[in-house]
Design a protein around this motif. Sequence first.
Motif, mmCIF file in Angstrom:
data_model
loop_
_atom_site.group_PDB
_atom_site.id
_atom_site.type_symbol
_atom_site.label_atom_id
_atom_site.label_comp_id
_atom_site.label_asym_id
_atom_site.label_seq_id
_atom_site.Cartn_x
_atom_site.Cartn_y
_atom_site.Cartn_z
ATOM 1 N N MET A 1 66.965 29.089 52.515
ATOM 2 C CA MET A 1 67.091 30.240 51.625
ATOM 3 C C MET A 1 68.486 30.224 51.006
ATOM 4 N N MET A 2 68.532 30.562 49.716
ATOM 5 C CA MET A 2 69.836 30.558 49.061
ATOM 6 C C MET A 2 70.716 31.713 49.567
ATOM 7 N N ILE A 5 70.415 35.557 48.727
ATOM 8 C CA ILE A 5 69.481 36.457 49.419
ATOM 9 C C ILE A 5 70.058 36.847 50.785
ATOM 10 N N PHE A 73 66.686 44.911 46.740
ATOM 11 C CA PHE A 73 66.695 43.745 45.834
ATOM 12 C C PHE A 73 66.533 44.204 44.380
ATOM 13 N N ILE A 98 59.693 34.010 37.287
ATOM 14 C CA ILE A 98 60.169 33.830 38.675
ATOM 15 C C ILE A 98 60.431 32.356 39.015
ATOM 16 N N ILE A 101 63.561 31.182 37.244
ATOM 17 C CA ILE A 101 64.777 31.833 37.775
ATOM 18 C C ILE A 101 65.161 31.170 39.098
ATOM 19 N N HIS A 102 64.175 31.028 39.980
ATOM 20 C CA HIS A 102 64.463 30.466 41.309
ATOM 21 C C HIS A 102 64.943 29.014 41.195
ATOM 22 N N PHE A 105 68.530 28.584 40.032
ATOM 23 C CA PHE A 105 69.566 29.297 40.782
ATOM 24 C C PHE A 105 70.467 28.379 41.620
ATOM 25 N N LYS A 117 58.725 28.093 46.173
ATOM 26 C CA LYS A 117 57.933 28.886 47.132
ATOM 27 C C LYS A 117 56.991 29.824 46.400
ATOM 28 N N TYR A 132 52.207 31.986 46.975
ATOM 29 C CA TYR A 132 53.471 32.070 47.691
ATOM 30 C C TYR A 132 53.324 31.315 49.001
ATOM 31 N N SER A 134 55.781 29.984 52.159
ATOM 32 C CA SER A 134 57.157 29.973 52.676
ATOM 33 C C SER A 134 57.160 30.225 54.176
ATOM 34 N N ASN A 136 59.264 31.876 55.506
ATOM 35 C CA ASN A 136 59.882 33.209 55.670
ATOM 36 C C ASN A 136 58.868 34.345 55.616
HETATM 37 C C1 HEM Z 1 66.689 38.649 38.498
HETATM 38 C C2 HEM Z 1 65.574 38.239 39.043
HETATM 39 C C3 HEM Z 1 65.519 37.374 40.286
HETATM 40 C C4 HEM Z 1 66.499 36.625 40.874
HETATM 41 C C5 HEM Z 1 67.930 36.414 40.420
HETATM 42 C C6 HEM Z 1 65.922 36.012 42.044
HETATM 43 C C7 HEM Z 1 66.605 35.179 42.909
HETATM 44 C C8 HEM Z 1 66.086 34.649 44.050
HETATM 45 C C9 HEM Z 1 66.705 33.648 44.874
HETATM 46 C C10 HEM Z 1 68.054 33.007 44.583
HETATM 47 C C11 HEM Z 1 65.889 33.409 45.921
HETATM 48 C C12 HEM Z 1 66.068 32.385 47.043
HETATM 49 C C13 HEM Z 1 65.059 31.283 46.807
HETATM 50 C C14 HEM Z 1 65.082 30.199 47.838
HETATM 51 O O1 HEM Z 1 66.083 30.010 48.514
HETATM 52 O O2 HEM Z 1 64.072 29.500 47.965
HETATM 53 C C15 HEM Z 1 64.758 34.272 45.791
HETATM 54 C C16 HEM Z 1 63.744 34.369 46.698
HETATM 55 C C17 HEM Z 1 62.615 35.118 46.510
HETATM 56 N N1 HEM Z 1 62.259 35.802 45.369
HETATM 57 FE FE1 HEM Z 1 63.400 36.006 43.726
HETATM 58 N N2 HEM Z 1 64.611 36.390 42.146
HETATM 59 C C18 HEM Z 1 64.327 37.224 41.096
HETATM 60 C C19 HEM Z 1 63.133 37.827 40.817
HETATM 61 C C20 HEM Z 1 62.065 37.844 41.671
HETATM 62 C C21 HEM Z 1 60.841 38.583 41.440
HETATM 63 C C22 HEM Z 1 60.543 39.438 40.189
HETATM 64 C C23 HEM Z 1 60.039 38.376 42.530
HETATM 65 C C24 HEM Z 1 58.657 38.873 42.854
HETATM 66 C C25 HEM Z 1 57.904 39.654 42.117
HETATM 67 C C26 HEM Z 1 60.781 37.520 43.450
HETATM 68 C C27 HEM Z 1 60.321 37.127 44.682
HETATM 69 C C28 HEM Z 1 61.044 36.377 45.585
HETATM 70 C C29 HEM Z 1 60.591 36.068 46.937
HETATM 71 C C30 HEM Z 1 59.301 36.523 47.587
HETATM 72 C C31 HEM Z 1 61.585 35.290 47.509
HETATM 73 C C32 HEM Z 1 61.626 34.747 48.939
HETATM 74 C C33 HEM Z 1 61.227 33.289 48.992
HETATM 75 C C34 HEM Z 1 61.216 32.810 50.416
HETATM 76 O O3 HEM Z 1 60.196 32.976 51.097
HETATM 77 O O4 HEM Z 1 62.213 32.266 50.883
HETATM 78 N N3 HEM Z 1 61.982 37.196 42.878
HETATM 79 N N4 HEM Z 1 64.881 35.022 44.638
#
Ligand code: HEM
Length: 187
Positions: A1-2, A5, A73, A98, A101-102, A105, A117, A132, A134, A136
Amino acid sequence: MMGHINNLVVEMVRDSLGAEAVDRLFAEAGLEARRYQPEVIYPEEEFQALFRGAQAVFGVAADAAEEAFAGYFMKRSPEMFPAIFEQAGSARGLIERIPTIHRNFPASASQGDYRDKVVITESRPERIVLHYMSPNQLCETLQHVAKITLDYFGERGAVRETSCQKDGAPHCNIVVEFHGAKEPVGA
Ligand code: HEM
């Protein structure tokens, strides 16, 4: 995970319970207190330990912790990344972005460790289907974030999970429907 988070988990605890609770968070997690590099990918076990630590200091079960984290968040993300929300322009616009963005990053040094993921398997004007996958298991967080995204953009919609990794499915299948703008209050 980055690290971004991981830092948000720590900041959620600090904002809600104060600096002393952050020491307890790291102690509960069995980790040295630290700040994470936002764009570096850390071991998933470290995030999982932190999240369990947050549950312990808040004294809540995993689903309540996921709901609280989703709220935090979505409070912090528009403050930290206003351009992303502006460019997205709508709930659909953000959900569709999404994976991009991910993917964009992580720092270049971490790009080799990056794994998608959240992937989009269907994208139509009225709905997006996400897979999804993961270790996590944050599918509740994902769904709450999607619901708050609809609210953020003043839209109606629906979010549901039709299969879940926690029940042995290969991935969580999440459907987000877009039903248009909310009626103005008093209309
Ligand atoms: C500004 C918008 C967003 C930013 C900057 C952002 C950024 C991030 C980052 C950096 C991670 C870590 C990913 C990794 O290490 O694999 C993450 C994880 C995640 N994001 Fe986003 N995200 C955004 C929007 C969203 C949205 C809109 C959703 C869902 C509707 C979302 C759902 C998730 C989920 C579920 C994870 C966890 C993944 C895991 O299981 O490790 N994100 N996000």
